[in-house]
Design an enzyme around this catalytic site. Structure first.
Site, PDB file in Angstrom:
ATOM      1  N   ASP A  49      58.077  -8.049  -5.329  1.00  0.00           N
ATOM      2  CA  ASP A  49      57.041  -7.661  -4.383  1.00  0.00           C
ATOM      3  C   ASP A  49      57.518  -6.574  -3.417  1.00  0.00           C
ATOM      4  OD1 ASP A  49      55.011  -9.236  -5.295  1.00  0.00           O
ATOM      5  OD2 ASP A  49      55.231 -10.804  -3.795  1.00  0.00           O
ATOM      6  N   LYS A  71      52.052  -5.387  -3.709  1.00  0.00           N
ATOM      7  CA  LYS A  71      50.666  -5.260  -3.271  1.00  0.00           C
ATOM      8  C   LYS A  71      50.679  -5.145  -1.756  1.00  0.00           C
ATOM      9  CE  LYS A  71      47.455  -7.677  -5.318  1.00  0.00           C
ATOM     10  NZ  LYS A  71      46.862  -6.607  -6.139  1.00  0.00           N
ATOM     11  N   MET A 182      48.372 -11.546   7.099  1.00  0.00           N
ATOM     12  CA  MET A 182      47.514 -10.445   6.642  1.00  0.00           C
ATOM     13  C   MET A 182      46.276 -10.276   7.517  1.00  0.00           C
ATOM     14  SD  MET A 182      47.855 -11.315   2.562  1.00  0.00           S
ATOM     15  CE  MET A 182      47.513 -13.060   2.860  1.00  0.00           C
TER      16      MET A 182
END
Length: 262
Positions: A49, A71, A182
Site C-alpha cells: 500500500d 490507493k 479518511m
C-alpha cells in the site's frame, strides 16, 4: 550480564501458492509484529500500500518482487477489484504472495474484500493483524483510546464510505469519542452533522498527521472550529482525527512532544 537472546519461535510455513494479508502497522517500523517480519522475509511477491513505510519494505526478502498498489483519496489509484484479481493471479502462479497493508488489514483496509476474492478462487490465505493507526496514532499523541474517567466506549469510523456513509447524528447521540479515518476532506460536513446531532460545539478535537512517524504533527481545536483550523494549519493528510473528551489529554500526556524537546 543478563542474556537478552530471544527464544526461538515457531512460525507458520508460508506455503507457495498462498496469500498472506499482513498489517504493516501505522508507520513506525518498531510496531511491526514478528509474524509480519517473518512473512516479509519469506515472501516471493509483495503487493504493498501507499502508506507502508519504506523502512519496512527494506526488511523484505531481497529477492522478492515489490509491486505498488496504493490507493489514496483524490488521486489515480488501482481499482480494488483489480487488486483482488492480481492477488488471485499471483497466487495461482505458485508464489508466496504478501499483501502488505498499512495498519491492520481488517480495519478500513479492505482486507475482507480481498479475502473473499481468495476464497472464491480457492486459494489458501492467512491474516496477520497489524496495529491500526486509529489506536496507535492517538497513543503516540498522548491520547488514550479509553480513559476510565472519560469514556467506556470508543468508536472507529470512516469519513468516507461506498454507501450512504455513517449516521453522524446517531454517533453523536452515543457521546462516545470518535476516531475518524479518511475524514480530512469531509471534516467540515462531519463536524456540522455531529453538532446538529447534539455534540457540543466546544467538544475537543485532535488531528494527528503522519501518525507514529518522524513527521508526526498534532493539532488541537474544538469541533466548531476544526474545519477552519485545519484549512489554516498548513498540515496535510494522512491523518487520524479524534473527537471527544479523550482528545483533551494530549496537552498533558504528549510524551512524544516532551521527549523531542528534552
Amino acid at each position: 550480564m543478563t542474556d537478552l537472546t530471544l527464544p526461538t519461535l515457531a512460525f507458520p510455513d508460508f506455503q507457495p501458492g498462498s496469500v498472506w494479508l499482513v498489517g504493516a502497522g501505522p508507520g513506525d517500523p518498531g510496531l511491526l509484529t514478528l509474524l509480519a517480519l517473518h512473512a516479509l522475509r519469506q515472501a516471493d511477491h509483495i503487493v504493498y500500500d501507499a502508506l507502508v513505510d519504506e523502512r519496512i519494505l527494506d526488511m523484505a526478502n531481497p529477492a522478492a518482487v515489490k509491486e505498488f498498489a496504493g490507493k489514496r483519496g483524490g488521486r489515480p489509484s488501482p481499482a480494488q477489484e483489480d487488486i483482488s484479481l492480481r492477488l488471485v493471479d499471483l497466487g495461482r502462479q505458485g508464489l508466496r504472495v504478501l499483501r502488505l497493508k498499512a495498519g491492520d488489514p481488517f480495519v478500513f483496509g479492505r482486507g475482507g474484500e480481498e479475502a473473499l476474492a481468495l476464497v472464491a478462487a480457492g486459494l489458501p490465505f492467512r491474516v496477520v493483524p497489524g496495529i491500526t493507526a486509529g489506536l496507535a496514532g492517538p497513543a503516540y499523541a498522548g491520547i488514550p483510546a479509553t480513559h476510565r474517567t472519560a469514556n467506556q466506549a470508543v468508536i472507529l469510523v470512516t469519513g468516507q464510505s461506498a454507501g450512504d456513509g455513517p449516521d453522524w447524528a446517531a454517533l453523536a447521540a452515543t457521546k462516545a469519542p470518535l476516531i475518524l479515518y479518511m475524514a480530512w476532506r469531509g471534516l467540515g460536513g462531519i463536524a456540522t452533522a455531529l453538532m446538529e446531532g447534539g455534540l457540543a460545539a466546544d467538544t475537543a478535537v485532535a488531528v494527528i498527521c503522519d501518525a507514529t512517524t518522524p513527521r508526526q504533527k498534532v493539532m488541537t481545536c474544538t469541533l466548531a472550529r476544526c474545519a477552519q483550523a485545519l484549512a489554516d494549519s498548513g498540515l496535510a493528510p494522512p491523518a487520524i482525527i479524534v473527537i471527544g473528551a479523550i482528545a483533551e489529554l494530549h496537552a498533558t500526556l504528549d510524551w512524544l512532544g516532551v521527549a523531542s524537546h528534552d
